[in-house]
Design an enzyme around this catalytic site. Structure first.
Site, PDB file in Angstrom:
ATOM      1  N   TYR A 173       0.861  -1.190   0.000  1.00  0.00           N
ATOM      2  CA  TYR A 173       0.000   0.000   0.000  1.00  0.00           C
ATOM      3  C   TYR A 173       0.901   1.246   0.000  1.00  0.00           C
ATOM      4  O   TYR A 173       0.729   2.173   0.786  1.00  0.00           O
ATOM      5  CB  TYR A 173      -0.938   0.027   1.214  1.00  0.00           C
ATOM      6  CG  TYR A 173      -1.670  -1.261   1.490  1.00  0.00           C
ATOM      7  CD1 TYR A 173      -2.885  -1.549   0.866  1.00  0.00           C
ATOM      8  CD2 TYR A 173      -1.155  -2.202   2.376  1.00  0.00           C
ATOM      9  CE1 TYR A 173      -3.562  -2.726   1.129  1.00  0.00           C
ATOM     10  CE2 TYR A 173      -1.823  -3.384   2.639  1.00  0.00           C
ATOM     11  CZ  TYR A 173      -3.023  -3.652   2.018  1.00  0.00           C
ATOM     12  OH  TYR A 173      -3.686  -4.826   2.289  1.00  0.00           O
TER      13      TYR A 173
ATOM     14  N   CYS B 297      -4.200   3.487  10.709  1.00  0.00           N
ATOM     15  CA  CYS B 297      -4.992   4.676  11.041  1.00  0.00           C
ATOM     16  C   CYS B 297      -6.291   4.306  11.748  1.00  0.00           C
ATOM     17  O   CYS B 297      -7.085   5.199  12.050  1.00  0.00           O
ATOM     18  CB  CYS B 297      -5.289   5.497   9.787  1.00  0.00           C
ATOM     19  SG  CYS B 297      -6.197   4.612   8.505  1.00  0.00           S
TER      20      CYS B 297
END
Length: 415
Positions: free
Chosen positions: A269, A373
């Site tokens: 990612y 996150c």
């Protein structure tokens, strides 16, 4: 107190609630006749009057605080008038759901959420401290957003969505935004026929608007002395200090004794190569690392941003598919290089998930550095890694989103 299904609905009615704890998502927890109520704009320890907004579920209800009867000592005047409880919940601006809480206590609540998630899902109790970024305390956690998205209402006026809705709210200021972003934000203009207005202030070139789906341009972001090129609408960390903070955190959490620059190191990612560059800067120009990203435009920029490292490359692919194909086709030599690898991953809010975690563990890397996150998604994935022999060795957490419930966490996992 009447209950749904027997005496009718309570939706829309005001009730008194004793708030007991914090939950993931920026909401507090109370009970009403034994039923859990998730209530917004409250602080654990308070007694509030809240309006029931959803009583359809048997297991819990939802409510919005409309007044405070007994305030917490951590309650403060909201940093954004447009989001305060003085406004009707239907037009209360979203995006600053912790703005009524003293900044230090916001971090305490975030620590509780992260710790509770890891205890509940991964059955571990690590020491957790949410670290502030330099300068944030001095300005009460305002002025940090370098990017903000405004939505356009039927009259053409831009503004944020109301909390937990798609109602566009008219506002006069954007206190979480940097001064450059707030200065150019067209809050008093009209954009009929458009859906969104993005306002951003990259490191170089000045603040700018992206109106609707206009043609993208390339901007430059700086992290220390290093420059990164990316599309203006591409992903970049929002807090002006976040990219540098995460660069340093990843460099810090990689165990140098386990790092092999010649191994098949991975950056999953990878975006435009921020964390791959962090690894390269930490371990030198001979570092081999492959950055994997599904957005082809980001991959193109990553290839350019990483070109100084001879062994660095950027490939376009969905991580789930790419790593599955890697595990099924790798030769014995490639598997040996992967077994000594360091794998860095920074997945979306939903986390990596079972398929990716199993594939990573199946490669038998020397260590995994995971940037998250979302604390609940992280805790789920840490539990999956633990079942496959990779335990949590180190953790750092950062308040990259002051006056909101969000935080960023970086962990190291190894066998």
């Amino acid at each position: 107190m009447r209950e749904t299904g027997r005496m009718g609905t309570l939706e829309g009615q005001d009730v008194e609630l004793d708030v007991t704890s914090i939950a993931h998502g920026g909401i507090s927890v109370a009970r009403l006749d034994g039923r859990v109520v998730f209530v917004t704009d409250a602080i654990p320890g308070e007694k509030v009057v809240a309006r029931i907004t959803d009583d359809r579920k048997k297991s819990f209800w939802r409510a919005d605080t409309v007044s405070v009867l007994e305030a917490s000592r951590y309650r403060q005047e909201h940093v954004w008038v447009a989001a305060s409880i003085d406004r009707d919940p239907a037009v209360r601006a979203g995006g600053a759901e912790f703005g009524h809480i003293a900044l230090a206590h916001q971090r305490t609540l975030k620590e509780q959420v992260l710790r509770d998630a890891l205890e509940r899902m991964a059955h571990i109790t690590p020491e957790v401290t949410v670290e502030a970024l330099p300068g944030d305390d001095e300005v009460s956690g305002t002025g940090w957003r370098t990017r903000i998205r405004l939505h356009v209402d039927d009259s053409g006026r831009p503004g944020p969505f109301a909390a937990r809705s798609h109602t566009v709210v008219a506002v006069d200021d954007l206190p979480l935004a940097t001064a450059a972003v707030e200065e150019v934000a067209p809050l008093d203009q009209r954009f009929p026929g458009e859906e969104t207005i993005d306002v951003l202030s990259p490191s170089e070139g000045g603040a700018r608007l992206i109106i609707g789906k206009q043609a993208r341009t390339v901007v430059t972001e700086k992290v220390g002395d290093r420059e990164f090129r990316l599309d203006d609408a591409g992903f970049w960390q929002v807090h002006h200090g976040a990219a540098a903070t995460l660069t340093a955190a990843v460099q810090d959490l990689i165990d140098p004794e386990r790092f092999d620059p010649r191994a098949a190191n991975l950056d999953l990612y990878g975006g435009v190569g921020l964390l791959a560059a962090a690894v390269g800067d930490r371990f030198g120009q001979a570092t081999r690392i492959t950055s994997v990203e599904s957005d082809s435009r980001a991959t193109d920029h990553a290839a350019e941003n990483l070109q100084e490292w001879i062994g660095a490359s950027a490939v376009t692919g969905r991580v789930e598919r790419w790593i599955r194909e890697l595990t099924s086709s790798a030769t014995a030599t490639e598997r040996a290089r992967l077994a000594g690898a360091t794998i860095v991953l920074d997945p979306p809010r939903s986390g990596a998930g079972k398929e990716v975690v199993e594939a990573i563990a199946g490669l038998d890397p020397a260590q995994v550095v995971y940037v998250a996150c979302d604390p609940v998604a992280l805790a789920r994935d840490v539990a999956l890694f633990a079942d496959l022999g990779y335990g949590l060795e180190a953790l750092r957490a950062f308040d990259l989103f002051p006056n909101t419930h969000h935080l960023e966490t970086v962990v190291r996992l190894s066998r």
